[in-house]
Design an enzyme around this catalytic site. Structure first.
Site, PDB file in Angstrom:
ATOM      1  N   GLU A  54     -18.800  68.281 -33.763  1.00  0.00           N
ATOM      2  CA  GLU A  54     -19.097  69.176 -32.004  1.00  0.00           C
ATOM      3  C   GLU A  54     -17.110  68.290 -31.651  1.00  0.00           C
ATOM      4  O   GLU A  54     -16.979  69.470 -30.506  1.00  0.00           O
ATOM      5  CB  GLU A  54     -19.623  68.109 -31.998  1.00  0.00           C
ATOM      6  CG  GLU A  54     -20.144  68.545 -30.320  1.00  0.00           C
ATOM      7  CD  GLU A  54     -19.549  68.198 -28.795  1.00  0.00           C
ATOM      8  OE1 GLU A  54     -19.706  68.863 -27.496  1.00  0.00           O
ATOM      9  OE2 GLU A  54     -18.094  67.024 -28.852  1.00  0.00           O
ATOM     10  N   GLU A  55     -16.820  67.418 -31.648  1.00  0.00           N
ATOM     11  CA  GLU A  55     -15.174  67.325 -30.917  1.00  0.00           C
ATOM     12  C   GLU A  55     -14.633  68.372 -31.200  1.00  0.00           C
ATOM     13  O   GLU A  55     -13.239  68.623 -30.224  1.00  0.00           O
ATOM     14  CB  GLU A  55     -14.977  65.946 -31.714  1.00  0.00           C
ATOM     15  CG  GLU A  55     -15.777  64.368 -30.004  1.00  0.00           C
ATOM     16  CD  GLU A  55     -15.929  65.132 -28.790  1.00  0.00           C
ATOM     17  OE1 GLU A  55     -15.646  65.938 -28.120  1.00  0.00           O
ATOM     18  OE2 GLU A  55     -16.949  63.885 -28.524  1.00  0.00           O
ATOM     19  N   ASP A 108     -26.513  65.527 -24.589  1.00  0.00           N
ATOM     20  CA  ASP A 108     -24.790  64.530 -24.684  1.00  0.00           C
ATOM     21  C   ASP A 108     -24.870  64.462 -23.396  1.00  0.00           C
ATOM     22  O   ASP A 108     -25.098  64.069 -22.841  1.00  0.00           O
ATOM     23  CB  ASP A 108     -23.678  66.483 -24.563  1.00  0.00           C
ATOM     24  CG  ASP A 108     -22.522  66.073 -25.152  1.00  0.00           C
ATOM     25  OD1 ASP A 108     -22.134  64.368 -25.193  1.00  0.00           O
ATOM     26  OD2 ASP A 108     -21.800  66.801 -26.611  1.00  0.00           O
ATOM     27  N   HIS A 111     -24.459  65.065 -30.876  1.00  0.00           N
ATOM     28  CA  HIS A 111     -23.223  64.731 -31.977  1.00  0.00           C
ATOM     29  C   HIS A 111     -23.495  63.209 -32.694  1.00  0.00           C
ATOM     30  O   HIS A 111     -23.085  62.090 -31.266  1.00  0.00           O
ATOM     31  CB  HIS A 111     -22.691  65.639 -31.310  1.00  0.00           C
ATOM     32  CG  HIS A 111     -21.715  65.394 -30.831  1.00  0.00           C
ATOM     33  ND1 HIS A 111     -20.171  64.360 -30.887  1.00  0.00           N
ATOM     34  CD2 HIS A 111     -21.365  65.043 -29.472  1.00  0.00           C
ATOM     35  CE1 HIS A 111     -20.018  64.008 -30.125  1.00  0.00           C
ATOM     36  NE2 HIS A 111     -20.413  64.309 -28.503  1.00  0.00           N
TER      37      HIS A 111
END
Length: 353
Positions: A209-210, A232, A68
């Site tokens: 993503e966060e 990640d 991401h």
């Protein structure tokens, strides 16, 4: 891969891209990947998807890698009568690390500001002993309201202002979650340039993503991968006051092969494949069980039509979701090497067991 390109990683780390506002970092990554793949495109939500065709793929098998590109950040929520900005967080922050943090408000032009809060000399004893909440902070741009409003509007994104530097044997800077893996995925594509791999590779730079794996959900639904590996960071808590049974990963001991996180039980076949590949090619690694927090692995695993055989490879990161984060070059190098060898060997594993 034998050596980390510090200057390139620094540029990736320092380029802004809060969730939903990833265009600056996406544009930079397009400039880096467009000559490394057979095709690339962006989807409506903003994912950057690169495609490298497999050379021995009669069943049209697809492998999806996902890193991401968004970073935790903030959004302007209110400008008060004195020009102070109140904000909403985009992603999870450790509030105690926000005090006096320099930030950049990305309005009509970029403005540097400072995270402010009630001065300790003005606090009561009770206030001094409590943990501050993010809602108690404000951003001071050093300008009156009328000047602020020339450039700043409600909804503008805000990112941290932080230079990436070397600290001892480690790398220290902002947004290494997940820009260090964005860099790793770029290096994978460079390594594979001119090489053959058996299955079609969809190397995907995902967004948002966060704030809930949103980009990975869309990309996986569209790509419909047979296999998936999220790339990640994970908690590097090889620090004082952590019991051995609570250590998730350690810096410098190689990339981490994920077994479990709060969003995914990794497919046992993918875990075994990654372990065997690392052993076969003598790539240093460690295991990862992360009991709190998740990654794009969940989106890849569950959003394809029949589900994907999915797992993840992680880079240990100290001070995750804090002002500055710390990683070790060895863990990046081992991640790149394990990914490349896995993509080359993925058709040689017995996935039926």
């Amino acid at each position: 891969m034998e050596q980390l390109n510090f200057d390139l990683l620094k540029q990736i780390s320092e380029t802004p891209g809060a969730p939903g506002y990833e265009k600056p970092i996406r544009d930079f990554m397009i400039s880096q990947v467009k000559d490394l793949c057979d095709e690339w495109y962006t989807d409506n939500i903003g994912n950057l998807i690169t495609v490298k065709r497999g050379s021995n793929n009669p069943e049209n098998k697809k492998v999806m890698l996902a890193a991401h590109i968004d970073e935790i950040g903030f959004m302007v929520k209110h400008i008060d009568d004195k020009g102070y900005i109140r904000f909403h967080t985009l992603g999870g922050f450790d509030p105690k690390t926000l005090t006096s943090l320099r930030v950049i408000v990305h309005g009509k032009k970029d403005l540097v500001g400072v995270m402010g809060s009630k001065p300790i000399h003005s606090m009561s004893p009770e206030e001094r002993n409590k943990v501050m909440k993010s809602e108690e902070y404000y951003i001071d741009l050093g300008l009156p309201k009328e000047e602020v409003e020339k450039y700043v509007s409600v909804g503008n994104p805000i990112t941290r202002k932080q230079e990436m530097i070397e600290v001892g044997n480690c790398i220290n800077g902002k947004s290494l979650d997940n820009r260090i893996c964005v860099y790793a995925l770029l290096e994978v594509l460079k390594d594979l340039k001119g090489k053959e791999i058996p299955y079609d590779l969809y190397a995907t730079f995902t967004v948002q993503e966060e704030v809930g794996l949103r980009g990975a959900h869309v990309a996986a639904h569209h790509i419909n991968p047979d296999f998936g590996i999220a790339i990640d960071v994970t908690v590097g808590n090889d620090v004082p006051n952590i019991a051995p049974q609570d250590q998730v990963s350690a810096l410098g001991e190689g990339c981490a092969i994920k077994i479990f996180d709060a969003g995914t039980i990794c497919d046992y076949r993918m875990v075994e494949f990654l372990k065997q590949t690392a052993e076969k090619h003598d790539i240093q690694n460690q295991h990862e069980i992360l009991t709190a927090g998740g990654t794009d692995t969940a989106g890849i695993q569950r959003m394809s039509e029949e589900g994907a055989i999915a797992g993840a490879i992680s880079i240990p990161l100290r001070y995750l979701h804090q002002t500055t984060e710390m990683a070790h070059a060895n863990d990046v190098i081992t991640m790149v090497n394990l990914l490349v060898k896995s993509l080359e060997d993925i058709d040689k594993f017995d996935w039926s067991h």
